[in-house]
Design a protein around this motif. Sequence first.
Motif, PDB file in Angstrom:
ATOM      1  N   GLU A 170       1.271   4.773   1.911  1.00 18.31           N
ATOM      2  CA  GLU A 170       0.815   5.145   3.244  1.00 18.31           C
ATOM      3  C   GLU A 170      -0.339   6.087   3.314  1.00 18.31           C
ATOM      4  O   GLU A 170      -0.204   7.136   2.464  1.00 18.31           O
ATOM      5  N   HIS A 192       0.852  -1.263   0.081  1.00 15.98           N
ATOM      6  CA  HIS A 192       0.117  -0.062  -0.232  1.00 15.98           C
ATOM      7  C   HIS A 192       0.780   1.299  -0.051  1.00 15.98           C
ATOM      8  O   HIS A 192       2.078   1.397   0.455  1.00 15.98           O
ATOM      9  N   HIS A 245       4.738  -0.161   0.063  1.00 14.95           N
ATOM     10  CA  HIS A 245       5.276  -1.006   1.142  1.00 14.95           C
ATOM     11  C   HIS A 245       4.372  -2.107   1.694  1.00 14.95           C
ATOM     12  O   HIS A 245       2.983  -1.928   1.565  1.00 14.95           O
TER      13      HIS A 245
HETATM   14 FE   LIG Z   1       2.091   1.293   6.094  1.00 14.62          FE
END
Ligand SMILES: [Fe+2]
Length: 350
Positions: A176, A174, A308
């Motif tokens: 952030e 995803h 990440h």
């Molecule tokens: Fe995250």
Amino acid sequence: MDGTETTATFAAEDLPAGGHPDLVAVRDEDAATIRRLAAELAVGHPAQLTAEPDRRFDDAAFLTAVESSARRMSHRLLERLVGFRLAGSSSGGLVLRGLPLDPALPPTPADGSYRGPVSDLFVSSVTQLMVMSVLGGVVAYADEKDGRLIQDVCPVPGAETRQENTGSTLLELHTEDGFHPSKPDFMSLYCLRGDPRDEARTVVGAVARVLPGLSERCRAALREPQFRIRLSSSFTGGGPARWSAPLPVLSGAAVDPEVCLDLHAMAGLTAEGDEALRELAALMTRSLLAVALRPGDLLIVDNRQAVHGRTAFRPGYDGADRWLRRCYAITDLWRSRGTRFPGSRVHRPL
Ligand SMILES: [Fe+2]
């Protein structure tokens, strides 16, 4: 991210052995300099040592001092950080290995939030704030972790399958807070305590690494605003699902686009969008770089270049579990001045 289960798109056994984000070994003398700067900040700003947990560090004079101190870190370290800020890295991430830690580490918080004396974690906190200050302005979100500028990331009993920082099953790739109009430009994770079983791997996937392998049709589809992201449960307060405005996955320069992706909470608004997402996900999950974070490691991810996630791991809930601390930075504080509380780095609730 919200609290429902997901279908894993990558697994620990698929990760390339030895393939990790760019890594810098911090020299002992450079770590000692940071330790000295932290000690000076403690003397100059004693109020920070007694601040309530949820208000820690969100003080304009203190953060100005932190940023000024950061410019006195070693030239070697600054050069790497400035280089990462200006040009990114081919992996989309950067690991600084060997940063200073506090003398005695408290037990990993059982409920996901450290409430002990700030002095016990002052060195690591200030180190993270200084490093992030080189990349931008440190920020937080009132909706998330009580708006703390430095947030604890550790497994919480009962939250195993949640697609968020308290979980321990696989955490999907995803961006952030990709749904947030003022999402972080940089996301960092400072490891205070590694996974005792050495199972957890933090993964980074840079969009530039997969771009050449995507079909022309997929690339064009990803540039259309035909996707949306479901807001994380922390931002909806357990209320009905809310979605971001339609957005593209790729934007900006053709050769080095910005990515906004969430393989758990993103949906295409069209069949064409869904198909493009599947093609991107398949390629992205085969090009991940992974790191087993150890104490004194700070992983920084360029949240515009890379996504990440994390492999699954098995917590013991005994105070010795993996404990990371998260901190965000945005490159231009000015742009978000209207969406933050006055004089604060914390964004108002969405
Ligand atoms: Fe995250």
